[in-house]
Design a protein around this motif. Structure first.
Motif, PDB file in Angstrom:
ATOM      1  N   HIS A 135      34.314  32.485  43.052  1.00  0.00           N
ATOM      2  CA  HIS A 135      35.377  31.481  43.076  1.00  0.00           C
ATOM      3  C   HIS A 135      36.411  31.796  44.151  1.00  0.00           C
ATOM      4  O   HIS A 135      36.941  30.905  44.809  1.00  0.00           O
ATOM      5  CB  HIS A 135      36.037  31.383  41.703  1.00  0.00           C
ATOM      6  CG  HIS A 135      36.612  32.674  41.201  1.00  0.00           C
ATOM      7  ND1 HIS A 135      35.834  33.762  40.850  1.00  0.00           N
ATOM      8  CD2 HIS A 135      37.911  33.070  41.007  1.00  0.00           C
ATOM      9  CE1 HIS A 135      36.607  34.745  40.441  1.00  0.00           C
ATOM     10  NE2 HIS A 135      37.869  34.361  40.536  1.00  0.00           N
ATOM     11  N   VAL A 136      36.697  33.082  44.344  1.00  0.00           N
ATOM     12  CA  VAL A 136      37.634  33.484  45.400  1.00  0.00           C
ATOM     13  C   VAL A 136      36.995  33.279  46.766  1.00  0.00           C
ATOM     14  O   VAL A 136      37.647  32.812  47.707  1.00  0.00           O
ATOM     15  CB  VAL A 136      38.031  34.964  45.213  1.00  0.00           C
ATOM     16  CG1 VAL A 136      38.982  35.407  46.345  1.00  0.00           C
ATOM     17  CG2 VAL A 136      38.684  35.181  43.860  1.00  0.00           C
ATOM     18  N   TYR A 137      35.717  33.609  46.869  1.00  0.00           N
ATOM     19  CA  TYR A 137      34.975  33.458  48.127  1.00  0.00           C
ATOM     20  C   TYR A 137      34.975  31.998  48.583  1.00  0.00           C
ATOM     21  O   TYR A 137      35.147  31.705  49.775  1.00  0.00           O
ATOM     22  CB  TYR A 137      33.544  33.956  47.916  1.00  0.00           C
ATOM     23  CG  TYR A 137      32.638  33.842  49.126  1.00  0.00           C
ATOM     24  CD1 TYR A 137      32.552  34.877  50.055  1.00  0.00           C
ATOM     25  CD2 TYR A 137      31.859  32.700  49.325  1.00  0.00           C
ATOM     26  CE1 TYR A 137      31.712  34.780  51.157  1.00  0.00           C
ATOM     27  CE2 TYR A 137      31.014  32.590  50.418  1.00  0.00           C
ATOM     28  CZ  TYR A 137      30.942  33.638  51.332  1.00  0.00           C
ATOM     29  OH  TYR A 137      30.112  33.529  52.431  1.00  0.00           O
ATOM     30  N   GLN A 138      34.787  31.077  47.634  1.00  0.00           N
ATOM     31  CA  GLN A 138      34.709  29.662  47.982  1.00  0.00           C
ATOM     32  C   GLN A 138      36.084  29.067  48.296  1.00  0.00           C
ATOM     33  O   GLN A 138      36.196  28.164  49.128  1.00  0.00           O
ATOM     34  CB  GLN A 138      34.068  28.877  46.830  1.00  0.00           C
ATOM     35  CG  GLN A 138      32.640  29.276  46.524  1.00  0.00           C
ATOM     36  CD  GLN A 138      31.682  28.953  47.661  1.00  0.00           C
ATOM     37  OE1 GLN A 138      31.952  28.098  48.499  1.00  0.00           O
ATOM     38  NE2 GLN A 138      30.540  29.642  47.681  1.00  0.00           N
ATOM     39  N   LEU A 198      38.084  39.038  38.130  1.00  0.00           N
ATOM     40  CA  LEU A 198      36.632  39.128  38.007  1.00  0.00           C
ATOM     41  C   LEU A 198      36.088  37.998  37.138  1.00  0.00           C
ATOM     42  O   LEU A 198      36.583  37.742  36.037  1.00  0.00           O
ATOM     43  CB  LEU A 198      36.239  40.475  37.405  1.00  0.00           C
ATOM     44  CG  LEU A 198      34.741  40.734  37.200  1.00  0.00           C
ATOM     45  CD1 LEU A 198      34.033  40.778  38.546  1.00  0.00           C
ATOM     46  CD2 LEU A 198      34.519  42.036  36.442  1.00  0.00           C
ATOM     47  N   ARG A 199      35.061  37.319  37.651  1.00  0.00           N
ATOM     48  CA  ARG A 199      34.411  36.246  36.906  1.00  0.00           C
ATOM     49  C   ARG A 199      32.914  36.303  37.242  1.00  0.00           C
ATOM     50  O   ARG A 199      32.472  35.770  38.258  1.00  0.00           O
ATOM     51  CB  ARG A 199      34.997  34.898  37.291  1.00  0.00           C
ATOM     52  CG  ARG A 199      34.503  33.744  36.417  1.00  0.00           C
ATOM     53  CD  ARG A 199      34.993  32.414  36.963  1.00  0.00           C
ATOM     54  NE  ARG A 199      36.444  32.362  37.079  1.00  0.00           N
ATOM     55  CZ  ARG A 199      37.104  31.416  37.744  1.00  0.00           C
ATOM     56  NH1 ARG A 199      36.420  30.454  38.359  1.00  0.00           N
ATOM     57  NH2 ARG A 199      38.425  31.429  37.814  1.00  0.00           N
ATOM     58  N   VAL A 200      32.162  36.971  36.392  1.00  0.00           N
ATOM     59  CA  VAL A 200      30.753  37.244  36.667  1.00  0.00           C
ATOM     60  C   VAL A 200      29.931  35.965  36.600  1.00  0.00           C
ATOM     61  O   VAL A 200      29.972  35.239  35.602  1.00  0.00           O
ATOM     62  CB  VAL A 200      30.190  38.285  35.684  1.00  0.00           C
ATOM     63  CG1 VAL A 200      28.714  38.527  35.952  1.00  0.00           C
ATOM     64  CG2 VAL A 200      30.976  39.591  35.800  1.00  0.00           C
ATOM     65  N   GLU A 201      29.170  35.700  37.687  1.00  0.00           N
ATOM     66  CA  GLU A 201      28.305  34.519  37.758  1.00  0.00           C
ATOM     67  C   GLU A 201      26.961  34.938  38.366  1.00  0.00           C
ATOM     68  O   GLU A 201      26.774  34.894  39.568  1.00  0.00           O
ATOM     69  CB  GLU A 201      28.949  33.426  38.620  1.00  0.00           C
ATOM     70  CG  GLU A 201      30.283  32.920  38.110  1.00  0.00           C
ATOM     71  CD  GLU A 201      30.886  31.880  39.041  1.00  0.00           C
ATOM     72  OE1 GLU A 201      30.127  31.049  39.573  1.00  0.00           O
ATOM     73  OE2 GLU A 201      32.109  31.916  39.247  1.00  0.00           O
ATOM     74  N   PHE A 202      26.032  35.338  37.518  1.00  0.00           N
ATOM     75  CA  PHE A 202      24.720  35.765  37.993  1.00  0.00           C
ATOM     76  C   PHE A 202      23.887  34.592  38.503  1.00  0.00           C
ATOM     77  O   PHE A 202      22.881  34.790  39.187  1.00  0.00           O
ATOM     78  CB  PHE A 202      23.957  36.491  36.888  1.00  0.00           C
ATOM     79  CG  PHE A 202      24.463  37.878  36.629  1.00  0.00           C
ATOM     80  CD1 PHE A 202      24.210  38.905  37.530  1.00  0.00           C
ATOM     81  CD2 PHE A 202      25.204  38.152  35.494  1.00  0.00           C
ATOM     82  CE1 PHE A 202      24.683  40.194  37.299  1.00  0.00           C
ATOM     83  CE2 PHE A 202      25.677  39.431  35.248  1.00  0.00           C
ATOM     84  CZ  PHE A 202      25.413  40.458  36.155  1.00  0.00           C
ATOM     85  N   LEU A 215      26.984  41.307  47.438  1.00  0.00           N
ATOM     86  CA  LEU A 215      26.498  40.846  46.133  1.00  0.00           C
ATOM     87  C   LEU A 215      27.577  40.986  45.062  1.00  0.00           C
ATOM     88  O   LEU A 215      27.685  40.135  44.171  1.00  0.00           O
ATOM     89  CB  LEU A 215      25.250  41.636  45.740  1.00  0.00           C
ATOM     90  CG  LEU A 215      23.965  41.263  46.485  1.00  0.00           C
ATOM     91  CD1 LEU A 215      22.847  42.236  46.172  1.00  0.00           C
ATOM     92  CD2 LEU A 215      23.535  39.830  46.134  1.00  0.00           C
ATOM     93  N   VAL A 216      28.380  42.046  45.142  1.00  0.00           N
ATOM     94  CA  VAL A 216      29.498  42.203  44.199  1.00  0.00           C
ATOM     95  C   VAL A 216      30.475  41.044  44.348  1.00  0.00           C
ATOM     96  O   VAL A 216      30.949  40.471  43.354  1.00  0.00           O
ATOM     97  CB  VAL A 216      30.214  43.553  44.429  1.00  0.00           C
ATOM     98  CG1 VAL A 216      31.516  43.611  43.630  1.00  0.00           C
ATOM     99  CG2 VAL A 216      29.313  44.710  44.025  1.00  0.00           C
TER     100      VAL A 216
END
Length: 241
Positions: free
Chosen positions: A133-136, A17-21, A125-126
């Motif tokens: 970072h995982v998505y990219q 988990l790496r929160v990036e609002f 959104l989650v």
């Protein structure tokens, strides 16, 4: 074992988990928030509707008595009944009259899609906020997102037009044309007058929301497509001599 695997999966997700609002300020995240909000309004404007039809009846032993029939989502009008305007049923000349039509399929298709889109937007959104970072890094996520976006845009197109047709039929089935179809109103000495029906302006708004959802998801297809390898491959092909 199932609980152990679930706990391990949760720990693994928390570790990555790496929160990036800040993602919400980017087009992809911002559009997803808009889609989430529109899904809520679409669900509420259609799924929360309640209305009634009012008739003025004069029959044997009864003069100018109002009767009502309440209807609501999912618009199974064939279950809606006009009961007798008096306990003695107009001297035996009145039988309970049902409205005509069952429009639950189009209404439920429309509302169910809104509910599923609402849940998907939360999930997306989650992922965008906590695991961008995982998505990219993993191209499978953008490709899956792209496929879902294309399907959702198509379903909004179909469901909106199906619901718009259903709404048109609902207006006909709850309008002044219902009087000739009520057998008891044709009995000797009985007269029926159409007084009112609840305004369906909010249902018209739901159709507008459906169209906005369709347009927004069509735009979302392009935003997601730009994050996929398909777009990168096309750029390399177009730039090659």
């Amino acid at each position: 074992w199932s609980w152990f695997l679930l706990a391990a999966l949760v720990l693994l997700m928390m570790a990555r988990l790496r929160v990036e609002f800040s993602v919400l300020l980017e087009p992809l995240g911002f559009v997803k928030v808009l889609e989430w909000i529109l899904a809520i309004f679409t669900f509420a404007t259609c799924g929360g509707f309640q209305g009634e039809i009012t008739l003025l009846v004069s029959c044997k032993g009864v003069v100018n008595k109002t009767i009502t029939a309440a209807f609501a989502y999912p618009f199974r009008l064939n279950t809606v009944v006009f009961s007798a305007p008096d306990p003695k049923a107009c001297g035996g000349t009145w039988t309970d009259a049902h409205l005509v039509g069952n429009f639950s399929s189009s209404a439920q298709f429309f509302v169910t899609l809104a509910a599923l889109v609402f849940l998907y937007c939360i999930t997306a959104l989650v992922v965008y906020i906590g695991y961008n970072h995982v998505y990219q890094q993993n191209n499978k996520f953008p490709l899956t997102d792209l496929a879902i976006s294309v399907l959702t845009a198509f379903l909004w197109l179909v469901s909106t037009f199906v619901w718009a047709k259903g709404l048109t039929d609902i207006k006909v089935s709850t309008g002044t044309s219902i009087i000739p179809g009520i057998e008891s109103c044709r009995a000797p000495g009985t007269t029926c007058h159409f007084l009112s029906v609840t305004s369906m302006g909010i249902l018209n708004v739901s159709v507008v929301f459906g169209l906005l959802n369709m347009i927004l998801w069509a735009g979302n297809v392009w935003l997601v497509y730009k994050d996929t390898s398909l777009h990168n491959q096309w750029n390399r092909i177009s730039e090659s001599p």
